[in-house]
Design a protein around this motif. Structure first.
Motif, PDB file in Angstrom:
ATOM      1  N   SER A 155       0.842  -1.042  -0.034  1.00 19.42           N
ATOM      2  CA  SER A 155      -0.117  -0.105   0.000  1.00 19.42           C
ATOM      3  C   SER A 155       0.679   1.238  -0.100  1.00 19.42           C
ATOM      4  O   SER A 155       2.107   1.473   0.569  1.00 19.42           O
ATOM      5  CB  SER A 155      -1.017  -0.013   1.190  1.00 19.42           C
ATOM      6  N   ARG A 156       0.415   2.274  -0.573  1.00 14.44           N
ATOM      7  CA  ARG A 156       0.804   3.634  -0.481  1.00 14.44           C
ATOM      8  C   ARG A 156       0.992   4.299   0.986  1.00 14.44           C
ATOM      9  O   ARG A 156       0.242   3.909   1.769  1.00 14.44           O
ATOM     10  CB  ARG A 156       0.394   4.425  -1.283  1.00 14.44           C
ATOM     11  N   ILE A 157       1.952   4.629   1.196  1.00 11.04           N
ATOM     12  CA  ILE A 157       2.016   5.445   2.631  1.00 11.04           C
ATOM     13  C   ILE A 157       1.311   6.764   2.309  1.00 11.04           C
ATOM     14  O   ILE A 157       1.478   7.791   2.157  1.00 11.04           O
ATOM     15  CB  ILE A 157       3.592   5.943   2.762  1.00 11.04           C
ATOM     16  N   ALA A 158      -0.060   6.514   2.948  1.00 11.43           N
ATOM     17  CA  ALA A 158      -0.850   7.539   2.671  1.00 11.43           C
ATOM     18  C   ALA A 158      -2.136   7.453   3.958  1.00 11.43           C
ATOM     19  O   ALA A 158      -2.654   6.284   4.242  1.00 11.43           O
ATOM     20  CB  ALA A 158      -1.510   7.948   1.483  1.00 11.43           C
ATOM     21  N   ASP A 159      -2.531   8.408   4.314  1.00  8.87           N
ATOM     22  CA  ASP A 159      -3.557   8.712   5.243  1.00  8.87           C
ATOM     23  C   ASP A 159      -4.844   8.846   4.542  1.00  8.87           C
ATOM     24  O   ASP A 159      -4.806  10.238   3.961  1.00  8.87           O
ATOM     25  CB  ASP A 159      -3.498   9.347   6.569  1.00  8.87           C
ATOM     26  N   PRO A 160      -5.833   8.041   4.193  1.00 14.10           N
ATOM     27  CA  PRO A 160      -6.937   8.676   3.080  1.00 14.10           C
ATOM     28  C   PRO A 160      -7.709   9.829   3.830  1.00 14.10           C
ATOM     29  O   PRO A 160      -8.288  10.606   3.058  1.00 14.10           O
ATOM     30  CB  PRO A 160      -7.925   7.415   3.195  1.00 14.10           C
ATOM     31  N   ALA A 161      -7.471  10.170   4.926  1.00 15.57           N
ATOM     32  CA  ALA A 161      -8.267  11.353   5.631  1.00 15.57           C
ATOM     33  C   ALA A 161      -7.426  12.670   5.829  1.00 15.57           C
ATOM     34  O   ALA A 161      -8.047  13.424   6.147  1.00 15.57           O
ATOM     35  CB  ALA A 161      -8.915  11.100   6.930  1.00 15.57           C
ATOM     36  N   ALA A 162      -6.296  12.436   5.300  1.00 18.45           N
ATOM     37  CA  ALA A 162      -5.360  13.525   5.615  1.00 18.45           C
ATOM     38  C   ALA A 162      -5.246  14.626   4.307  1.00 18.45           C
ATOM     39  O   ALA A 162      -5.966  14.307   3.276  1.00 18.45           O
ATOM     40  CB  ALA A 162      -3.835  13.250   5.581  1.00 18.45           C
ATOM     41  N   GLU A 163      -4.854  15.822   4.840  1.00 18.24           N
ATOM     42  CA  GLU A 163      -4.853  17.038   3.893  1.00 18.24           C
ATOM     43  C   GLU A 163      -3.904  16.459   2.479  1.00 18.24           C
ATOM     44  O   GLU A 163      -4.286  16.891   1.431  1.00 18.24           O
ATOM     45  CB  GLU A 163      -4.133  18.193   4.575  1.00 18.24           C
ATOM     46  N   SER A 164      -2.790  16.069   2.847  1.00 18.61           N
ATOM     47  CA  SER A 164      -1.957  15.487   1.650  1.00 18.61           C
ATOM     48  C   SER A 164      -2.874  14.616   0.620  1.00 18.61           C
ATOM     49  O   SER A 164      -2.642  14.745  -0.677  1.00 18.61           O
ATOM     50  CB  SER A 164      -0.688  14.780   2.261  1.00 18.61           C
ATOM     51  N   ASP A 165      -3.517  13.784   1.216  1.00 16.30           N
ATOM     52  CA  ASP A 165      -4.452  12.712   0.339  1.00 16.30           C
ATOM     53  C   ASP A 165      -5.207  13.695  -0.462  1.00 16.30           C
ATOM     54  O   ASP A 165      -5.752  13.181  -1.644  1.00 16.30           O
ATOM     55  CB  ASP A 165      -4.952  11.734   1.031  1.00 16.30           C
ATOM     56  N   ARG A 166      -6.056  14.742   0.069  1.00 22.19           N
ATOM     57  CA  ARG A 166      -7.040  15.531  -0.673  1.00 22.19           C
ATOM     58  C   ARG A 166      -6.157  16.249  -1.655  1.00 22.19           C
ATOM     59  O   ARG A 166      -6.544  16.244  -2.897  1.00 22.19           O
ATOM     60  CB  ARG A 166      -7.656  16.637   0.350  1.00 22.19           C
ATOM     61  N   ALA A 167      -5.203  16.642  -1.528  1.00 26.47           N
ATOM     62  CA  ALA A 167      -4.243  17.360  -2.509  1.00 26.47           C
ATOM     63  C   ALA A 167      -3.924  16.677  -3.559  1.00 26.47           C
ATOM     64  O   ALA A 167      -3.945  16.721  -4.707  1.00 26.47           O
ATOM     65  CB  ALA A 167      -2.835  17.968  -1.949  1.00 26.47           C
ATOM     66  N   ARG A 168      -3.403  14.891  -3.291  1.00 28.43           N
ATOM     67  CA  ARG A 168      -3.259  14.407  -4.372  1.00 28.43           C
ATOM     68  C   ARG A 168      -4.488  14.029  -5.367  1.00 28.43           C
ATOM     69  O   ARG A 168      -4.366  13.945  -6.580  1.00 28.43           O
ATOM     70  CB  ARG A 168      -2.722  12.759  -3.887  1.00 28.43           C
ATOM     71  N   ARG A 169      -5.810  14.089  -4.654  1.00 24.27           N
ATOM     72  CA  ARG A 169      -6.923  13.916  -5.445  1.00 24.27           C
ATOM     73  C   ARG A 169      -7.380  14.849  -6.203  1.00 24.27           C
ATOM     74  O   ARG A 169      -7.720  14.776  -7.539  1.00 24.27           O
ATOM     75  CB  ARG A 169      -8.245  13.446  -4.372  1.00 24.27           C
ATOM     76  N   VAL A 170      -7.209  16.041  -5.824  1.00 24.55           N
ATOM     77  CA  VAL A 170      -7.249  17.526  -6.630  1.00 24.55           C
ATOM     78  C   VAL A 170      -6.415  17.605  -7.883  1.00 24.55           C
ATOM     79  O   VAL A 170      -6.911  17.758  -8.971  1.00 24.55           O
ATOM     80  CB  VAL A 170      -7.245  18.853  -5.637  1.00 24.55           C
ATOM     81  N   LEU A 171      -5.216  17.175  -7.457  1.00 17.37           N
ATOM     82  CA  LEU A 171      -4.195  17.101  -8.476  1.00 17.37           C
ATOM     83  C   LEU A 171      -4.655  16.062  -9.635  1.00 17.37           C
ATOM     84  O   LEU A 171      -4.603  16.394 -10.948  1.00 17.37           O
ATOM     85  CB  LEU A 171      -2.698  16.731  -7.970  1.00 17.37           C
ATOM     86  N   ALA A 172      -4.914  15.132  -9.353  1.00 19.37           N
ATOM     87  CA  ALA A 172      -5.468  13.904 -10.099  1.00 19.37           C
ATOM     88  C   ALA A 172      -6.703  14.607 -11.025  1.00 19.37           C
ATOM     89  O   ALA A 172      -6.709  14.410 -12.168  1.00 19.37           O
ATOM     90  CB  ALA A 172      -5.640  12.871  -9.441  1.00 19.37           C
ATOM     91  N   ASP A 173      -7.764  14.893 -10.240  1.00 22.52           N
ATOM     92  CA  ASP A 173      -8.868  15.128 -10.895  1.00 22.52           C
ATOM     93  C   ASP A 173      -9.045  16.579 -11.834  1.00 22.52           C
ATOM     94  O   ASP A 173      -9.587  16.486 -12.750  1.00 22.52           O
ATOM     95  CB  ASP A 173     -10.144  15.439  -9.882  1.00 22.52           C
ATOM     96  N   GLN A 174      -8.471  17.631 -11.088  1.00 22.52           N
ATOM     97  CA  GLN A 174      -8.620  18.787 -11.817  1.00 22.52           C
ATOM     98  C   GLN A 174      -7.510  19.192 -12.937  1.00 22.52           C
ATOM     99  O   GLN A 174      -7.614  19.655 -14.012  1.00 22.52           O
ATOM    100  CB  GLN A 174      -8.659  19.900 -10.708  1.00 22.52           C
ATOM    101  N   PHE A 175      -6.294  18.904 -12.313  1.00 22.71           N
ATOM    102  CA  PHE A 175      -5.156  19.005 -13.094  1.00 22.71           C
ATOM    103  C   PHE A 175      -4.487  18.077 -13.914  1.00 22.71           C
ATOM    104  O   PHE A 175      -3.487  18.195 -14.602  1.00 22.71           O
ATOM    105  CB  PHE A 175      -3.925  19.644 -12.346  1.00 22.71           C
ATOM    106  N   ARG A 176      -4.980  16.635 -13.759  1.00 18.04           N
ATOM    107  CA  ARG A 176      -4.528  15.381 -14.528  1.00 18.04           C
ATOM    108  C   ARG A 176      -2.996  15.372 -14.344  1.00 18.04           C
ATOM    109  O   ARG A 176      -2.309  15.025 -15.298  1.00 18.04           O
ATOM    110  CB  ARG A 176      -4.700  15.712 -15.850  1.00 18.04           C
ATOM    111  N   THR A 177      -2.678  15.534 -12.862  1.00 17.81           N
ATOM    112  CA  THR A 177      -1.215  15.221 -12.897  1.00 17.81           C
ATOM    113  C   THR A 177      -1.008  14.787 -11.409  1.00 17.81           C
ATOM    114  O   THR A 177      -2.124  14.351 -10.746  1.00 17.81           O
ATOM    115  CB  THR A 177      -0.523  16.533 -12.901  1.00 17.81           C
TER     116      THR A 177
END
Length: 693
Positions: free
Chosen positions: A51-73
């Protein structure tokens, strides 16, 4: 007068009677079930992931999701280190090769983006200090298994030499993909080594081949049951590859533990004149009760891992509970049926039925001078534990891998040759902005923070994200301070902070936040279980203290070996000066459960003798003599099983192997053989006090 009627048989006694009556059918069904379980378990390794080193509820995971969904990166999870075979990366031929390679990678299926030193206007963050090396950063989207499979394919496709350059793959997902592959290889190697070694030890312990084979069969059933269960769970949620390593060791260990105690009690009953069927039922009724409570304590300790919001740790919780359940089925159903068929062929002349012997003599000697001898051993244990006072928790990196692993070689070169590491950049993600010029002073503020080498700005799709590239020095030092400073800086628009350093720190924070709850629950529930098993208030508290001493020794050894780097040469690892935060937590839960496992075995037998004689000293000596040889044998099997991983390629597994082996051996010898009788002598009749007695 009414006639006295015999008491109704308890649940375990009824189970024993049923198994004895249906012995052939139970053995036949057990063989069929074992074959089916092993067939399902055979595909478990391919179903598990790292598994990835990530907490699904953390701010950093929200940043990852926004980068993927909005910026495609997203943060680069694959990197290629390009080395000029002659000259520098600015030479025309090398530049042309680098640009061509970057464009070729970007066109590959499954690649969301690729950027390099040459495509980013000669970005200093992507060039080595001597200008002979440059980086290509690649983002491969998708879930963890899908992304890492594609990362592995791309790494294999582009590694090597071409057009005057040498290409080496690395990056976060490539590192963890290699860790997963190494963990699987270590599992298969351990399987080949551990099983014949355990069989040899069992033959020495039993002095008979048939009970050794049955015991090993129960251990293999426990391993197979756990792996099959993990494969089923993996269809619903992520399960770590490392859970299979734990299932192998603990399945064999607990299967052997439980069988040793049931078979020893079966032999005792036969030696006392019982018929075979009666001896089996008596063993299930008495030793089976101890085995059940032992399994319950181990399960409680490992179930607590499910409270963490981190799939890596939860995976070990799944594995532990499945192992305990499978081992209990093996010891309380399959083994009694086999013993009923084997009968006296499972017997050899044994001293276990005697109340005198070396362990009884040791206990008697300790109880003559409990304060002196117990105090001396306690001082030695505290000395061995003292390095644990310097425990430092850190974050994982490529040095988890052996020095010759491809991605480890690449990471070492980047660490040595580059002044900064863009692959470990922080991402400041602002989903909505109205005026890009307002970003300029904010970018300047971030660029002036200590440990920041460069800040790059990207504006698109109505929002913006910044990459804050840290220096190599801050990554080696206190990267948490940099993350805190970036998060504290006032952004012109609402922002979330991500990137691998932030993800790892959020992951560690989530871990540390839950530790008090998890440890408190383990201590409370294990005390309650042991109270139900013994009927004593003091004995569970004493067990808790002794278990914590075992853990202290283990942590002392882990700090001395893995944090300080002692024995790093012979064991083949690189010390980083810290221990990865999840490992001490995981090992606490496992070792505490196993220590309580041994405590239940020994104290249950001592209690049985006390109820028979009413003499605490005699009960301790006799109970220890009848249980300690078995506990020591079980500990030897467990320590051997864990120690096999000391030769593995992943530092995590080396930690588990060395730490567990030391803790188990110290617990089964010095603590249970010396401190337990010393404590019980000093406590006297208070050992048995209960508010409801």
């Amino acid at each position: 007068m009414p006639r006295n009627t015999p008491p109704e048989p308890g649940l375990l006694e009824r189970l024993g009677l049923l198994v004895v009556r249906r012995r052939r059918a139970v053995v036949l069904l057990s063989l069929v079930l074992t074959v089916l379980v092993l067939a399902v378990a055979a595909g478990a390794l391919n179903a598990l992931s790292l598994s990835r080193i990530a907490d699904p509820a953390a701010e950093s995971d929200r940043a990852r999701r926004v980068l993927a969904d909005q910026f495609r990166t997203g943060p680069p999870n694959l990197a290629f280190l390009v080395t000029a075979q002659t000259g520098t990366v600015d030479d025309p031929a090398v530049r042309a090769a680098g640009v061509g390679l970057t464009n070729d990678i970007a066109r590959q299926s499954g690649v969301a983006g690729a950027a390099s030193y040459w495509s980013r206007a000669d970005s200093p963050a992507l060039r080595s200090k001597d200008s002979r090396q440059a980086l290509i950063l690649v983002h491969v989207p998708g879930d963890v298994n899908e992304a890492r499979q594609r990362v592995g394919e791309l790494a294999a496709q582009y590694a090597g030499s071409r057009d005057g350059i040498t290409v080496q793959p690395g990056g976060q997902d490539e590192v963890f993909r290699e860790i997963g592959a190494q963990a699987r290889a270590d599992f298969l190697r351990a399987e080949l080594v551990v099983i014949p070694l355990v069989l040899g030890l069992l033959i020495l312990i039993y002095r008979r081949v048939s009970p050794a084979l049955v015991t090993l069969g129960v251990g293999i059933f426990a391993v197979g049951g756990a792996l099959a269960g993990l494969r089923a769970i993996a269809t619903f949620t992520e399960v770590s590859t490392f859970a299979a390593n734990l299932a192998l060791v603990m399945g064999l260990a607990l299967g052997v533990d439980y069988c040793l105690f049931v078979i020893a009690r079966f032999r005792e009953e036969l030696a006392a004149g019982a018929e075979v069927d009666d001896a089996v039922v008596a063993a299930v009724r008495t030793a089976g009760r101890t085995v059940f409570f032992s399994g319950l304590t181990v399960a409680v300790s490992l179930l607590a891992l499910l409270l963490f919001p981190l799939s890596f740790l939860r995976s070990f919780g799944y594995a532990g509970v499945l192992v305990v359940l499978s081992a209990l089925i093996g010891a309380l159903v399959i083994l009694p049926a086999a013993l009923a068929l084997l009968g006296r062929r499972a017997v050899r002349p044994s001293a276990t039925g005697s109340g005198s012997g070396r362990w009884a003599a040791l206990a008697t000697a300790v109880m003559r001078r409990p304060a002196l001898i117990g105090g001396a051993v306690l001082a030695l244990i505290l000395l061995l534990s003292s390095p644990a006072l310097g425990l430092r928790l850190g974050l994982p990196d490529a040095r988890i891998l052996p020095a010759d692993a491809s991605s480890r070689i690449m990471a070492d070169q980047v660490r040595e040759n580059f002044g900064q590491e863009e692959s470990d950049a922080l991402y400041v993600v602002m989903p909505e902005i109205t005026d890009p010029t307002r970003l300029t002073p904010y970018v300047k503020t971030l660029g002036q923070l200590d440990g920041v080498a460069q800040v790059d700005t990207y504006v698109r799709n109505g929002g913006a994200y910044l990459t804050v590239i840290p220096t190599g020095e801050v990554l080696e030092g206190d990267v948490g301070s940099l993350v805190d400073q970036v998060r504290a800086a006032e952004a012109p628009y609402p922002a979330v902070i991500g990137g691998s350093p932030a993800e790892m720190l959020d992951w560690r924070a989530a871990l540390i936040e839950r530790i008090p709850l998890v440890l408190g629950l383990i201590l409370l529930l294990s005390v309650l279980v042991l109270y139900v098993a013994t009927g004593s208030v003091l004995l569970p508290l004493k067990a808790t203290v002794l278990n914590l001493l075992s853990l202290a020794v283990m942590f002392g050894v882990m700090v001395w070996v893995f944090q300080h780097g002692n024995l790093s040469g012979p064991l083949g690892f690189t010390a980083t000066g810290v221990l990865e935060a999840s490992m001490p937590t995981l090992m606490f839960c496992i070792v505490y459960g196993l220590s309580m496992d041994y405590e239940v075995f020994i104290v249950s037998r001592i209690r049985e003798e006390y109820l028979r004689t009413g003499d605490t000293e005699q009960a301790v000596a006799t109970g220890l003599q009848r249980s300690a040889p078995l506990v020591t044998s079980a500990a030897a099997v467990l320590a051997l099983s864990f120690a096999v991983y000391a030769g593995g390629g992943v530092v995590y597994l080396k930690m588990i192997g060395i730490g567990m082996a030391v803790a188990v051996l110290v617990d089964a010898t010095a603590i249970r053989g010396v401190l337990l009788p010393a404590f019980m002598k000093l406590a006297g009749r208070a050992n048995w006090w209960s508010p409801i007695s």
